[in-house]
Design a protein around this motif. Sequence first.
Motif, PDB file in Angstrom:
ATOM      1  N   GLY A 210       0.820  -1.091   0.030  1.00  0.00           N
ATOM      2  CA  GLY A 210       0.090  -0.024   0.014  1.00  0.00           C
ATOM      3  C   GLY A 210       0.772   1.261  -0.117  1.00  0.00           C
ATOM      4  O   GLY A 210       0.777   2.028   0.818  1.00  0.00           O
ATOM      5  N   CYS A 211       1.628   1.384  -0.957  1.00  0.00           N
ATOM      6  CA  CYS A 211       2.910   2.368  -0.924  1.00  0.00           C
ATOM      7  C   CYS A 211       2.445   3.800  -1.306  1.00  0.00           C
ATOM      8  O   CYS A 211       3.369   4.662  -1.115  1.00  0.00           O
ATOM      9  N   GLY A 212       1.256   4.051  -1.692  1.00  0.00           N
ATOM     10  CA  GLY A 212       0.882   5.296  -2.122  1.00  0.00           C
ATOM     11  C   GLY A 212       1.693   5.829  -3.140  1.00  0.00           C
ATOM     12  O   GLY A 212       2.034   5.136  -4.318  1.00  0.00           O
ATOM     13  N   TRP A 213       2.172   7.184  -3.089  1.00  0.00           N
ATOM     14  CA  TRP A 213       3.008   7.647  -4.243  1.00  0.00           C
ATOM     15  C   TRP A 213       4.441   7.404  -4.136  1.00  0.00           C
ATOM     16  O   TRP A 213       5.229   7.853  -4.827  1.00  0.00           O
ATOM     17  N   GLY A 214       4.969   6.353  -3.410  1.00  0.00           N
ATOM     18  CA  GLY A 214       6.356   5.784  -3.308  1.00  0.00           C
ATOM     19  C   GLY A 214       7.226   6.371  -2.321  1.00  0.00           C
ATOM     20  O   GLY A 214       8.436   6.483  -2.557  1.00  0.00           O
ATOM     21  N   GLY A 215       6.743   7.205  -1.478  1.00  0.00           N
ATOM     22  CA  GLY A 215       7.274   8.043  -0.494  1.00  0.00           C
ATOM     23  C   GLY A 215       8.253   7.214   0.312  1.00  0.00           C
ATOM     24  O   GLY A 215       9.625   7.435   0.548  1.00  0.00           O
ATOM     25  N   ALA A 228      13.894  -1.651  -2.986  1.00  0.00           N
ATOM     26  CA  ALA A 228      12.737  -1.501  -2.347  1.00  0.00           C
ATOM     27  C   ALA A 228      11.403  -1.583  -3.463  1.00  0.00           C
ATOM     28  O   ALA A 228      11.673  -1.013  -4.710  1.00  0.00           O
ATOM     29  N   LEU A 229      10.477  -2.319  -3.174  1.00  0.00           N
ATOM     30  CA  LEU A 229       9.356  -2.778  -4.099  1.00  0.00           C
ATOM     31  C   LEU A 229       7.890  -2.219  -3.285  1.00  0.00           C
ATOM     32  O   LEU A 229       7.843  -2.529  -2.431  1.00  0.00           O
ATOM     33  N   GLY A 230       7.247  -1.462  -4.032  1.00  0.00           N
ATOM     34  CA  GLY A 230       6.049  -0.803  -3.385  1.00  0.00           C
ATOM     35  C   GLY A 230       5.038  -1.275  -4.314  1.00  0.00           C
ATOM     36  O   GLY A 230       5.055  -1.416  -5.362  1.00  0.00           O
ATOM     37  N   VAL A 231       3.578  -1.728  -3.872  1.00  0.00           N
ATOM     38  CA  VAL A 231       2.662  -2.110  -4.503  1.00  0.00           C
ATOM     39  C   VAL A 231       1.498  -1.102  -4.005  1.00  0.00           C
ATOM     40  O   VAL A 231       1.271  -0.900  -2.879  1.00  0.00           O
ATOM     41  N   THR A 232       0.653  -0.726  -5.042  1.00  0.00           N
ATOM     42  CA  THR A 232      -0.648  -0.058  -4.594  1.00  0.00           C
ATOM     43  C   THR A 232      -1.773  -0.428  -5.732  1.00  0.00           C
ATOM     44  O   THR A 232      -1.514  -0.671  -6.734  1.00  0.00           O
ATOM     45  N   LEU A 233      -2.993  -0.332  -5.140  1.00  0.00           N
ATOM     46  CA  LEU A 233      -4.319  -0.522  -6.124  1.00  0.00           C
ATOM     47  C   LEU A 233      -4.408   0.910  -6.677  1.00  0.00           C
ATOM     48  O   LEU A 233      -5.470   0.629  -7.573  1.00  0.00           O
ATOM     49  N   SER A 234      -3.792   1.716  -6.570  1.00  0.00           N
ATOM     50  CA  SER A 234      -4.204   3.043  -7.525  1.00  0.00           C
ATOM     51  C   SER A 234      -3.221   3.190  -8.515  1.00  0.00           C
ATOM     52  O   SER A 234      -1.989   3.570  -8.500  1.00  0.00           O
ATOM     53  N   ARG A 235      -3.887   3.363  -9.684  1.00  0.00           N
ATOM     54  CA  ARG A 235      -3.202   3.313 -11.028  1.00  0.00           C
ATOM     55  C   ARG A 235      -2.473   4.760 -11.059  1.00  0.00           C
ATOM     56  O   ARG A 235      -1.400   5.079 -11.424  1.00  0.00           O
ATOM     57  N   GLU A 236      -3.151   5.667 -10.645  1.00  0.00           N
ATOM     58  CA  GLU A 236      -2.658   7.262 -10.549  1.00  0.00           C
ATOM     59  C   GLU A 236      -1.333   7.133  -9.737  1.00  0.00           C
ATOM     60  O   GLU A 236      -0.425   7.895  -9.938  1.00  0.00           O
ATOM     61  N   GLN A 237      -1.459   6.731  -8.691  1.00  0.00           N
ATOM     62  CA  GLN A 237      -0.253   6.643  -7.565  1.00  0.00           C
ATOM     63  C   GLN A 237       0.918   6.161  -8.372  1.00  0.00           C
ATOM     64  O   GLN A 237       2.135   6.346  -8.072  1.00  0.00           O
ATOM     65  N   ALA A 238       0.705   4.784  -8.900  1.00  0.00           N
ATOM     66  CA  ALA A 238       1.667   4.129  -9.518  1.00  0.00           C
ATOM     67  C   ALA A 238       2.322   4.772 -10.631  1.00  0.00           C
ATOM     68  O   ALA A 238       3.509   4.734 -10.668  1.00  0.00           O
ATOM     69  N   SER A 239       1.647   5.296 -11.394  1.00  0.00           N
ATOM     70  CA  SER A 239       2.217   6.408 -12.458  1.00  0.00           C
ATOM     71  C   SER A 239       3.003   7.372 -11.708  1.00  0.00           C
ATOM     72  O   SER A 239       4.143   7.714 -12.377  1.00  0.00           O
ATOM     73  N   TRP A 240       2.464   8.190 -10.884  1.00  0.00           N
ATOM     74  CA  TRP A 240       3.252   9.262 -10.498  1.00  0.00           C
ATOM     75  C   TRP A 240       4.487   8.730  -9.641  1.00  0.00           C
ATOM     76  O   TRP A 240       5.555   9.323  -9.985  1.00  0.00           O
ATOM     77  N   ARG A 257       4.813  -0.830  -8.057  1.00  0.00           N
ATOM     78  CA  ARG A 257       3.664  -1.545  -8.920  1.00  0.00           C
ATOM     79  C   ARG A 257       2.264  -1.469  -8.691  1.00  0.00           C
ATOM     80  O   ARG A 257       1.941  -1.508  -7.648  1.00  0.00           O
ATOM     81  N   PHE A 258       1.502  -1.340  -9.878  1.00  0.00           N
ATOM     82  CA  PHE A 258       0.271  -1.274  -9.835  1.00  0.00           C
ATOM     83  C   PHE A 258      -0.382  -2.715  -9.525  1.00  0.00           C
ATOM     84  O   PHE A 258      -0.405  -3.550 -10.680  1.00  0.00           O
ATOM     85  N   SER A 259      -0.695  -3.301  -8.350  1.00  0.00           N
ATOM     86  CA  SER A 259      -0.906  -4.486  -8.259  1.00  0.00           C
ATOM     87  C   SER A 259      -1.562  -4.671  -6.846  1.00  0.00           C
ATOM     88  O   SER A 259      -1.195  -3.561  -5.916  1.00  0.00           O
TER      89      SER A 259
END
Length: 431
Positions: A210-215, A228-240, A257-259
Motif C-alpha cells: 500500500g505504498c501510495g505515491w512511493g514516498g 525497494a518494491l512498493g505496490v498500490t491498487l491506485s493506477r494514478e499513484q503508481a504512475s506518479w 507496481r500497480f498491483s
Amino acid sequence: MTGIAGTINSFFAGGLPIRLTAFDGSVSGDTASPYGLRIVNQRGLQYILTAPGDLGLARAYVSGDLELEGTHPGDPYPLLKLIVGSTDFARPSVTEMARLVKELGAASFVPPKPPAHEHLPTWRHALEGVRSVGVNALRRHTHERDAEAIHHHYDVSNTFYEHVLGPSMTYTCAVFPSEDATLEEAQAHKYDLVCRKLGLQPGQRLLDVGCGWGGMVRHAARHYGVKALGVTLSREQASWAAEAIKREGLDDIAEVRFSDYRHVPEGGFDAISSIGMTEHIGVKNYPAYFSFLHAKLKDDGRLLNHCITRADNRGEAMAGAFIDRYVFPDGELAGSGTIVTAVENAGFEVQHHENFRRHYARTLAGWNENLVANWDACVAETDPGTAKVWGLYMAGSRVGFEHNEIQLHHVLATKTVGGVTSYPLRHEFGV
C-alpha cells in the motif's frame, strides 16, 4: 411557531452550540456564535431530515444546500470542534412525526437523490444492480471491491493531492521531531523512523505494501541503499511514483507496481512496511493479511505496521456513514490491541508498540492549511463538492484525534524462528 431552524435545533439535546439559520428566515441555536449553519433550501432540509446526523448534514453541505458560516470550506475545523459528537438526534416518535409533517410539510421527508460524490453502500449496489459489482456486491474486500474503493479515494487527481499534501506526496501521519518542525520535515522524519525501526541496511530487500505515491520506497532506496518494491491498487499513484523514481535516478533499486499486494510473487524480503494499509483490508482479514506478510519475510525479518486505530478494542469496526460513503469506502478500524493480537497470532514476535495520535492531529492541520492556500486550484482540478469533502473529512478527523476517539499506532515485529533473533537487547531507533 419556531420556524425551520427552531424545529431542527430542538432535535439536538441542549440545542446546537452554534447559530442555525434556515431559508424561511428563522434563526436558532447560539445566535451569538461567530460560527453557523445555514440551510439554504428545501432540499437541504430534506437531506437533514431523511438522514439524521452526520450523513444528512454532509449530503446537504456537499451538494451546496447547507453552508458553513464563519469558516473556510478548506478548513472548517473551528466550527467542527464545537459540534463534532453532538450532531446525532433520535428519530421522532409517531406522534412527534405527525407534528413535524404538519409543521414542515410531507415533502420535507422525501429523500432526495444523494450527491454524485457519494459512494453507494453495498446494499444499494445490490438493489440497483450495478454491473461493475456483480456477484461480489454483498462481499467486502474482494480483489474487485478493494480496487473500486481505492480508486474512489486515491484516484481523485494527482495534481489535487500535490496541492493538499505538499511536495512529500505523503497521505499518512507525519512524525514531528520538534514543536516547530514543518509538515515536510515531519514526513521525512516519519519515513526515516520507519527505516530505522526496520533496521534497514544497504543491499537488503524491502516490500512496502500500500505504498501510495512511493514516498517510503524512494526514501529507503535513496538513504538506506535497499532494493525497494512498493505496490498500490491506485493506477494514478503508481504512475506518479514511477515518474518520481525515474526523475530521482532510483530505477535500479526502486519500483512501484500497480498491483494488489496479494499478487506479489516475490518472497524472502528482509523487511516489510505497511503504512496506512490495514485500515483498508477489513478486520476479518487481519489473520490472512499478517500471515501473508509473515510468509513473505525471511527468517528474522522485520515488519512495521502503521495504521489508524480506535481508542479501544470494543467498538464496531465500521467507519461512520460519512467516511464510508464519501472518503474511505469499506474502511474499518480496530483498536491497537486487535492489531497486536493479529500480528502475534500470525507468528510474529512484537518488539515495540507506539502511539502517534497527537502527530496525526498536527498532520491533518497541515493538510487543511494547504487546502485553504490552494483552494481555487483544488476546486478547478476537481469540483467544489469534492474539495469540500476533503476539507470536512480532514478537519473532522483532526477533532477525532484531538479528542482521543481515534489514534495512530506503530507495531514493530520480527519473524522470530526458534527463539533466535538479531533484534537488539534495547531499541536503537529512538533518535
